[in-house]
Design an enzyme around this catalytic site. Structure first.
Site, short mmCIF file in Angstrom:
data_model
loop_
_atom_site.label_atom_id
_atom_site.label_comp_id
_atom_site.label_asym_id
_atom_site.label_seq_id
_atom_site.Cartn_x
_atom_site.Cartn_y
_atom_site.Cartn_z
N GLU A 151 0.82 -1.21 0.00
CA GLU A 151 0.00 0.00 0.00
C GLU A 151 0.86 1.27 0.00
O GLU A 151 0.39 2.33 -0.39
CB GLU A 151 -0.96 0.00 1.20
CG GLU A 151 -2.00 -1.12 1.17
CD GLU A 151 -3.19 -0.86 0.25
OE1 GLU A 151 -3.14 0.08 -0.58
OE2 GLU A 151 -4.18 -1.61 0.34
N ASN A 207 -7.58 2.56 -5.42
CA ASN A 207 -7.84 1.13 -5.56
C ASN A 207 -6.94 0.47 -6.61
O ASN A 207 -7.26 -0.63 -7.09
CB ASN A 207 -9.30 0.90 -5.92
CG ASN A 207 -10.23 1.27 -4.78
OD1 ASN A 207 -10.05 0.83 -3.66
ND2 ASN A 207 -11.21 2.10 -5.06
N HIS A 235 -6.47 -3.25 -6.61
CA HIS A 235 -7.46 -3.83 -5.71
C HIS A 235 -8.54 -4.65 -6.43
O HIS A 235 -9.10 -5.57 -5.84
CB HIS A 235 -8.13 -2.74 -4.86
CG HIS A 235 -7.23 -2.18 -3.80
ND1 HIS A 235 -6.00 -1.62 -4.07
CD2 HIS A 235 -7.38 -2.11 -2.44
CE1 HIS A 235 -5.44 -1.21 -2.94
NE2 HIS A 235 -6.25 -1.50 -1.94
N HIS A 243 -4.30 -9.12 2.71
CA HIS A 243 -4.82 -8.11 1.78
C HIS A 243 -3.69 -7.45 0.99
O HIS A 243 -3.77 -7.32 -0.23
CB HIS A 243 -5.60 -7.05 2.57
CG HIS A 243 -6.07 -5.89 1.74
ND1 HIS A 243 -6.96 -6.03 0.69
CD2 HIS A 243 -5.74 -4.57 1.78
CE1 HIS A 243 -7.16 -4.85 0.13
NE2 HIS A 243 -6.43 -3.95 0.78
#
Length: 366
Positions: free
Chosen positions: A190, A250, A253, A270
């Site tokens: 991230e 995103n 994602h 994740h």
């Protein structure tokens, strides 16, 4: 570069819902960290059974001068528990202790704890204040910031939730020293994400400082967390409810959520799914003529160096496409991808299923 012995602040500018992100060391125990929060007679620390034993007592001691009662509830750890049943444990505690609508919730843990505490705060008595105290890199740079709260449904990730902003986000960098290495790598996904979508200079910095980040050098971590939060604050300030530009956050994602749902939540972290999903999204960007092969190669190498998977699980393109169609970004069944328009700029657009299937087949285990 900031010196981590002093406090950094990043402001989230949302009018009357504005708040600060505090970044630094030794924040958990400092009285000034918790000053000026909404007044209440009670607080509830929501944590999990991994983080709770390490940090809950310290947070309880820090909050004791401010609230007559400080309760704690520890949830089972992991993405597989991000569901109604676990959410109800928070409501059981609030109702069992007679919590009123001024009670302040403190989310002490990673992204799952933060998402669930925020959602509980949004729902309990139609809204009580809450504070994010993220203890993972992923939560500090992404999920704790911006007010997205949710639980998973077996059919799709984060499909039941609310936009609900915290009162404050407290990123104590010391908590990152107890993170398992796998969680550290997952958080780096991230961090890396912000480069291609918004700031290629930051990507260059990550490339040059990746070893320091993996070794948890406090100065490197302070810069990575601060710059990530600055970029996210800039995006969220323009588009709180993801009507437009916020969707660029995103990146990776759409593919990543399909991996998580396809394998069963909790099988991959994740951040691992997002890391691999970003590799897939960069390949799709290349096939659509948006970026060149050199960018994809460099980006893939960085993801791999960060300790993240670059080859997706063998689920079959049809399974990926099925899960992508129930993604929140899909519109009328059309899958929307966040792609790199050119390095440093992202675009949200569709792509032909046949092309997406080719990318998936090329990026997954044979």
């Amino acid at each position: 570069m900031s010196n981590t012995s002093h406090l950094e602040r990043v402001a989230i500018d949302l009018g009357d819902r504005s708040y600060s992100i505090l970044i630094g060391e030794q924040l958990l125990d400092a009285a000034s960290t918790w000053a000026d929060l909404p007044k209440a007679s009670a607080a509830l620390i929501v944590t999990n059974d991994t983080v709770g034993p390490i940090y809950a007592e310290r947070l309880q001691a820090a909050l004791a001068p401010l609230y007559k009662q400080v309760h704690t509830v520890a949830l089972p750890d992991g993405e597989s528990h991000k569901d109604w049943q676990t959410l109800n444990l928070i409501f059981d505690e609030l109702l069992g202790k007679g919590a009123d609508r001024k009670t302040v919730l403190f989310a002490l843990g990673g992204g799952v704890v933060g998402d669930m505490t925020g959602f509980a705060a949004a729902c309990y008595m139609r809204g009580v204040p809450f504070v994010q105290v993220p203890t993972t890199l992923l939560a500090q740079v992404d999920s704790s910031v911006g007010g997205k709260t949710a639980i998973n449904h077996p059919i799709g990730k984060n499909m039941i939730g609310a936009f609900y902003q915290p009162q404050r986000v407290v990123c104590d960098l010391d908590t990152l020293q107890t993170l398992p290495q796998r969680e550290m790598s997952a958080g780096l996904a991230e961090v890396i994400k912000y480069g291609p979508i918004a700031d290629m200079q930051f990507l260059d910095w990550i490339d040059a400082n990746l070893d320091a980040l993996l070794a948890r050098d406090p100065k490197a971590l302070a810069h990575a967390v601060k710059r990530s939060c600055e970029i996210k604050a800039w995006v969220v300030g323009q588009d709180e409810r993801e009507g437009g530009i916020r969707a660029i956050l995103n990146f990776g994602h759409t593919f990543g959520h399909a991996i998580e749902a396809g394998l069963g939540f909790g099988e991959w972290l994740h951040g691992e799914a997002v890391g691999c999903g970003m590799v897939m999204a960069s390949h799709l960007s290349q096939r659509l003529g948006l970026v060149d092969e050199a960018f994809v190669s460099r980006f893939t190498a960085l993801i791999e160096r960060a300790g993240l998977p670059i080859v997706g699980p063998k689920l079959g393109a049809d399974v990926y496409l099925h899960h992508m169609r129930v993604d929140k970004k899909a519109e009328a069944g059309e899958i929307k991808f966040v792609l790199i328009d050119k390095p440093g700029t992202a675009i949200v657009r569709g792509a032909p299923d046949a092309l997406v299937a080719q990318v998936i087949d090329g990026c997954c285990e044979k």
